[in-house]
Design an enzyme around this catalytic site. Structure first.
Site, PDB file in Angstrom:
ATOM      1  N   ARG A  22      47.801  41.361  46.294  1.00 15.27           N
ATOM      2  CA  ARG A  22      48.496  41.855  45.274  1.00 15.27           C
ATOM      3  C   ARG A  22      50.197  42.067  45.681  1.00 15.27           C
ATOM      4  O   ARG A  22      50.881  42.300  44.790  1.00 15.27           O
ATOM      5  CB  ARG A  22      47.919  43.205  45.074  1.00 15.27           C
ATOM      6  CG  ARG A  22      47.724  43.151  43.507  1.00 15.27           C
ATOM      7  CD  ARG A  22      47.073  44.508  43.307  1.00 15.27           C
ATOM      8  NE  ARG A  22      46.730  44.903  41.912  1.00 15.27           N
ATOM      9  CZ  ARG A  22      45.535  44.631  41.382  1.00 15.27           C
ATOM     10  NH1 ARG A  22      44.544  44.136  42.042  1.00 15.27           N
ATOM     11  NH2 ARG A  22      45.237  45.273  40.033  1.00 15.27           N
TER      12      ARG A  22
ATOM     13  N   LYS B 192      40.113  38.043  34.739  1.00 17.64           N
ATOM     14  CA  LYS B 192      39.648  37.540  36.264  1.00 17.64           C
ATOM     15  C   LYS B 192      38.248  38.369  36.520  1.00 17.64           C
ATOM     16  O   LYS B 192      37.409  37.467  37.185  1.00 17.64           O
ATOM     17  CB  LYS B 192      40.902  38.438  37.123  1.00 17.64           C
ATOM     18  CG  LYS B 192      42.198  37.961  37.306  1.00 17.64           C
ATOM     19  CD  LYS B 192      42.828  38.318  38.592  1.00 17.64           C
ATOM     20  CE  LYS B 192      42.898  39.772  38.762  1.00 17.64           C
ATOM     21  NZ  LYS B 192      43.888  40.331  37.580  1.00 17.64           N
TER      22      LYS B 192
ATOM     23  N   ARG C 265      50.865  49.100  35.020  1.00 17.62           N
ATOM     24  CA  ARG C 265      50.250  48.030  35.897  1.00 17.62           C
ATOM     25  C   ARG C 265      50.779  46.747  35.640  1.00 17.62           C
ATOM     26  O   ARG C 265      50.839  45.892  36.589  1.00 17.62           O
ATOM     27  CB  ARG C 265      48.829  48.109  35.543  1.00 17.62           C
ATOM     28  CG  ARG C 265      47.965  49.147  36.205  1.00 17.62           C
ATOM     29  CD  ARG C 265      46.724  49.697  35.540  1.00 17.62           C
ATOM     30  NE  ARG C 265      45.712  48.557  35.592  1.00 17.62           N
ATOM     31  CZ  ARG C 265      45.054  48.301  34.322  1.00 17.62           C
ATOM     32  NH1 ARG C 265      44.855  49.140  33.430  1.00 17.62           N
ATOM     33  NH2 ARG C 265      44.079  47.235  34.228  1.00 17.62           N
TER      34      ARG C 265
ATOM     35  N   ARG D   5      39.521  47.132  25.733  1.00 22.67           N
ATOM     36  CA  ARG D   5      38.623  47.511  26.560  1.00 22.67           C
ATOM     37  C   ARG D   5      38.703  49.070  26.948  1.00 22.67           C
ATOM     38  O   ARG D   5      37.821  49.551  27.364  1.00 22.67           O
ATOM     39  CB  ARG D   5      39.244  46.761  28.036  1.00 22.67           C
ATOM     40  CG  ARG D   5      38.433  47.122  29.253  1.00 22.67           C
ATOM     41  CD  ARG D   5      38.344  46.195  30.358  1.00 22.67           C
ATOM     42  NE  ARG D   5      39.560  46.604  31.269  1.00 22.67           N
ATOM     43  CZ  ARG D   5      40.011  46.111  32.179  1.00 22.67           C
ATOM     44  NH1 ARG D   5      39.890  44.848  32.611  1.00 22.67           N
ATOM     45  NH2 ARG D   5      41.035  46.550  32.891  1.00 22.67           N
TER      46      ARG D   5
ATOM     47  N   ARG E 142      38.003  53.095  31.127  1.00 23.29           N
ATOM     48  CA  ARG E 142      38.564  53.212  32.332  1.00 23.29           C
ATOM     49  C   ARG E 142      39.670  54.263  32.630  1.00 23.29           C
ATOM     50  O   ARG E 142      40.478  54.279  31.515  1.00 23.29           O
ATOM     51  CB  ARG E 142      39.051  51.965  32.941  1.00 23.29           C
ATOM     52  CG  ARG E 142      38.509  51.251  34.021  1.00 23.29           C
ATOM     53  CD  ARG E 142      38.595  50.011  34.140  1.00 23.29           C
ATOM     54  NE  ARG E 142      39.734  49.688  34.746  1.00 23.29           N
ATOM     55  CZ  ARG E 142      40.406  48.558  35.416  1.00 23.29           C
ATOM     56  NH1 ARG E 142      39.561  47.501  35.329  1.00 23.29           N
ATOM     57  NH2 ARG E 142      41.539  48.391  35.899  1.00 23.29           N
TER      58      ARG E 142
HETATM   59  P1  ADP Z   1      43.578  45.276  37.053  1.00 20.22           P
HETATM   60  O1  ADP Z   1      43.671  43.905  37.614  1.00 20.22           O
HETATM   61  O2  ADP Z   1      42.967  45.207  35.700  1.00 20.22           O
HETATM   62  O3  ADP Z   1      44.845  45.890  36.998  1.00 20.22           O
HETATM   63  P2  ADP Z   1      41.906  46.143  39.156  1.00 20.22           P
HETATM   64  O4  ADP Z   1      40.630  46.374  39.009  1.00 20.22           O
HETATM   65  O5  ADP Z   1      42.001  44.745  40.061  1.00 20.22           O
HETATM   66  O6  ADP Z   1      42.681  46.201  37.867  1.00 20.22           O
HETATM   67  O7  ADP Z   1      42.606  47.362  40.192  1.00 20.22           O
HETATM   68  C1  ADP Z   1      42.696  48.572  39.849  1.00 20.22           C
HETATM   69  C2  ADP Z   1      43.727  49.452  40.665  1.00 20.22           C
HETATM   70  O8  ADP Z   1      43.050  49.342  41.934  1.00 20.22           O
HETATM   71  C3  ADP Z   1      45.118  48.726  40.991  1.00 20.22           C
HETATM   72  O9  ADP Z   1      45.730  49.299  39.612  1.00 20.22           O
HETATM   73  C4  ADP Z   1      45.363  49.569  42.189  1.00 20.22           C
HETATM   74  O10 ADP Z   1      45.754  50.725  41.897  1.00 20.22           O
HETATM   75  C5  ADP Z   1      44.113  49.366  42.801  1.00 20.22           C
HETATM   76  N1  ADP Z   1      44.156  47.883  43.628  1.00 20.22           N
HETATM   77  C6  ADP Z   1      43.171  47.006  43.505  1.00 20.22           C
HETATM   78  N2  ADP Z   1      43.495  46.115  44.161  1.00 20.22           N
HETATM   79  C7  ADP Z   1      44.478  46.588  45.188  1.00 20.22           C
HETATM   80  C8  ADP Z   1      45.387  45.806  46.154  1.00 20.22           C
HETATM   81  N3  ADP Z   1      44.966  44.428  46.436  1.00 20.22           N
HETATM   82  N4  ADP Z   1      46.457  46.502  46.687  1.00 20.22           N
HETATM   83  C9  ADP Z   1      46.849  47.721  46.302  1.00 20.22           C
HETATM   84  N5  ADP Z   1      46.007  48.521  45.217  1.00 20.22           N
HETATM   85  C10 ADP Z   1      45.099  47.605  44.557  1.00 20.22           C
END
Ligand code: ADP
Length: 190
Positions: A90, A15, A146, A129, A135
């Site tokens: 989400r 993404k 996740r 990654r 990370r």
């Molecule tokens: P990935 O898609 O690789 O899991 P992201 O960079 O999108 O990672 O998100 C990393 C973290 O940020 C998530 O695991 C969550 O803790 C938080 N996060 C991101 N977007 C949201 C959201 N819309 N609602 C709640 N938590 C979020």
């Protein structure tokens, strides 16, 4: 067509990579909630301190925090003509909140674009990654969590958007350029 878009797909589906490329091609800002949270954690802001306990274990940040942040971001001038949201919504409550935010701003969502990918493939990508980027949430246990959160809370969102006639799905397996072209074609086709 205006481009008010959300990008859906499991962690590791590409993404972030695709959002940057699509944003450039469509001339709209890519807005990644995960990137905003990471920048705040790195910068030691109050928001960063609030969210770190959630992001570090792969749990969702509370909706009250995330929703307020997205509402502020979408009200900024650069998002007036369009945007590409990556990582939001989400869960179904965030879908409803996004609808309210956009209603208040006066323009509905144009499309929800889902990048699909096999869970085994995304797990392998995330582990690779982890070695490259380090990370905090890319350890094996947190990755697994996740993916569980995604399956339970985020995957059902596709159905909601499908019922509203807004969903397009694109296969995320393959060459990065190829996937970008598939996404652009899917965004145009309607
Ligand atoms: P990935 O898609 O690789 O899991 P992201 O960079 O999108 O990672 O998100 C990393 C973290 O940020 C998530 O695991 C969550 O803790 C938080 N996060 C991101 N977007 C949201 C959201 N819309 N609602 C709640 N938590 C979020």
């Amino acid at each position: 067509m205006s481009a008010r878009l959300v990008l859906l797909g499991p962690p590791g589906a590409g993404k972030g990579t695709q959002a940057a490329r699509l944003a450039e091609r469509l001339q709209v800002p890519a807005i990644s909630t995960g990137d905003i949270f990471r920048a705040n954690i790195k910068g030691g802001t109050e928001l960063g301190r609030t969210v770190q306990e959630y992001t570090s274990r792969g749990a969702l940040v509370p909706d009250s925090v995330t929703n307020a942040m997205v509402r502020d971001r979408l009200a900024q001038a650069d998002a007036a003509e369009g945007f590409l949201l990556d990582g939001y919504p989400r869960n179904t409550a965030q879908v409803d909140e996004l609808e309210r935010i956009l209603a208040d701003l006066g323009h509905p969502l144009d499309r929800a674009v889902e990048i699909t990918a096999d869970p085994d493939v995304v797990t392998q990508r995330l582990l690779r990654r982890a070695e490259l980027e380090g990370r905090e949430d890319d350890t094996e246990d947190v990755i697994r969590h996740r993916l569980d959160v995604y399956a339970e809370q985020t995957a059902p969102i596709s159905d909601v958007y499908a019922q509203r006639g807004l969903l397009v799905q694109v296969d995320g397996i393959g060459d990065v350029d190829e996937v970008t072209e598939r996404l652009l074609a899917a965004i145009d086709a309607r």
